[in-house]
Design an enzyme around this catalytic site. Structure first.
Site, short mmCIF file in Angstrom:
data_model
loop_
_atom_site.label_atom_id
_atom_site.label_comp_id
_atom_site.label_asym_id
_atom_site.label_seq_id
_atom_site.Cartn_x
_atom_site.Cartn_y
_atom_site.Cartn_z
N TYR A 157 26.51 28.85 -6.05
CA TYR A 157 26.14 30.26 -5.86
C TYR A 157 25.58 30.85 -7.15
O TYR A 157 24.54 31.51 -7.15
CB TYR A 157 27.35 31.05 -5.38
CG TYR A 157 27.06 32.52 -5.15
CD1 TYR A 157 26.37 32.93 -4.01
CD2 TYR A 157 27.49 33.48 -6.05
CE1 TYR A 157 26.09 34.27 -3.79
CE2 TYR A 157 27.22 34.82 -5.83
CZ TYR A 157 26.53 35.21 -4.70
OH TYR A 157 26.27 36.55 -4.50
N LYS A 161 21.71 32.27 -7.93
CA LYS A 161 21.42 33.66 -8.31
C LYS A 161 20.77 33.74 -9.68
O LYS A 161 19.90 34.60 -9.92
CB LYS A 161 22.71 34.48 -8.28
CG LYS A 161 23.25 34.73 -6.87
CD LYS A 161 22.26 35.52 -6.01
CE LYS A 161 22.84 35.87 -4.65
NZ LYS A 161 21.91 36.67 -3.82
#
Length: 273
Positions: A157, A161
């Site tokens: 994750y 990002k």
């Protein structure tokens, strides 16, 4: 209080992941500005779609998985057939899976990057092609304060990002000569499907790290998104990051029990080498 005219009335927007959470909060704010909406989701919530329609705008509910290139291309074309040229893009769809670094699965890693990073690239590419031909448009990429600090168990994750931030800046540079602005909205800890309300000691540790003392509500991302998308309010803003985090980005990440972090990566006795 007299609010500024955003100049968004009559425009069309495509919002990925727009049927829940932050995406829905932004879609509500755009609907309040009389922007027609294409809401892209793997499972569009009929209640959310009806709610947006009740705000007096046209809403196209489009089912698609942004981690599949063909579905992205098909959905963008479908949105344009239903609503006409897309003036605004909100690239918001995201997924997350907790996996310690020694137990990261190929499926978990690839799923996170294909949804959060590659899927954003595909939808931006498809819509930017049309925006370039019209020499107009505004794109908003939804990032995360995860790009500033790390949390154990969220390698994929965080990588996705951080990659989004670099991609959005490149997009802004390349599209600027065509009159297209690209910006990033960076939310902190918001109560969403991916990030439910924290409870117990976890909740207490989280709130201790947020200067404003609470998690955000998805609707609180709406005004910031409207500002960045509006050529009238943000005509000279591109390649920017607007952080909406209650101050979380100013603080170290939530304190953890390091013995728990150590245990994450201890092999299970039944696990293969």
């Amino acid at each position: 209080m007299i609010l500024p005219d955003t100049g968004l009335q009559g425009k069309t927007a495509l919002v990925t992941g727009g049927a829940s959470g932050i995406g829905l909060g932004i879609a509500e704010a755009l609907a309040a500005e009389r922007v027609d909406l294409a809401i892209v989701s793997r499972n569009p919530d009929p209640g959310a779609i009806s709610h947006l329609e009740s705000l007096g705008v046209s809403v196209a509910a489009l089912r698609a998985d942004v981690s599949v290139e063909g579905e992205v291309c098909r959905t963008v074309a479908q949105a344009e057939r239903l609503l006409g040229p897309i003036d605004l893009l909100v690239a918001n769809a995201a997924t997350a899976r907790k996996e310690p670094v020694t137990k990261v699965t190929t499926d978990g890693w690839e799923r996170s990057l294909r949804t959060n990073l590659t899927g954003t690239m595909w939808v931006c590419r498809q819509i930017a092609r049309k925006m370039v031909s019209r020499r107009a448009g505004s794109i908003l990429v939804i990032g995360s304060t995860a790009q500033y600090h790390r949390a154990p168990g969220e390698a994929a994750y965080h990588a996705s990002k951080a990659g989004l931030a670099a991609y959005a800046e490149t997009l802004a540079v390349e599209l600027a000569p065509h009159g297209i602005r690209v910006n990033m909205l960076v939310p902190g800890s918001f109560v969403t499907r991916l990030n439910p309300v924290a409870t117990g000691p976890v909740h207490d540790r989280l709130l201790a790290e947020i200067p404003l003392g609470r998690q955000g509500r998805p609707a609180e991302c709406g005004p910031a998104a409207v500002f960045l998308l509006s050529d009238r309010l943000a005509s000279y803003v591109t390649g920017a990051q607007l952080v909406v985090s209650g101050g979380l980005h100013l603080r170290p990440h939530v304190r953890v029990d390091w013995s728990d972090v150590e245990r994450m990566n201890i092999p299970e006795t039944s696990s293969p080498d």
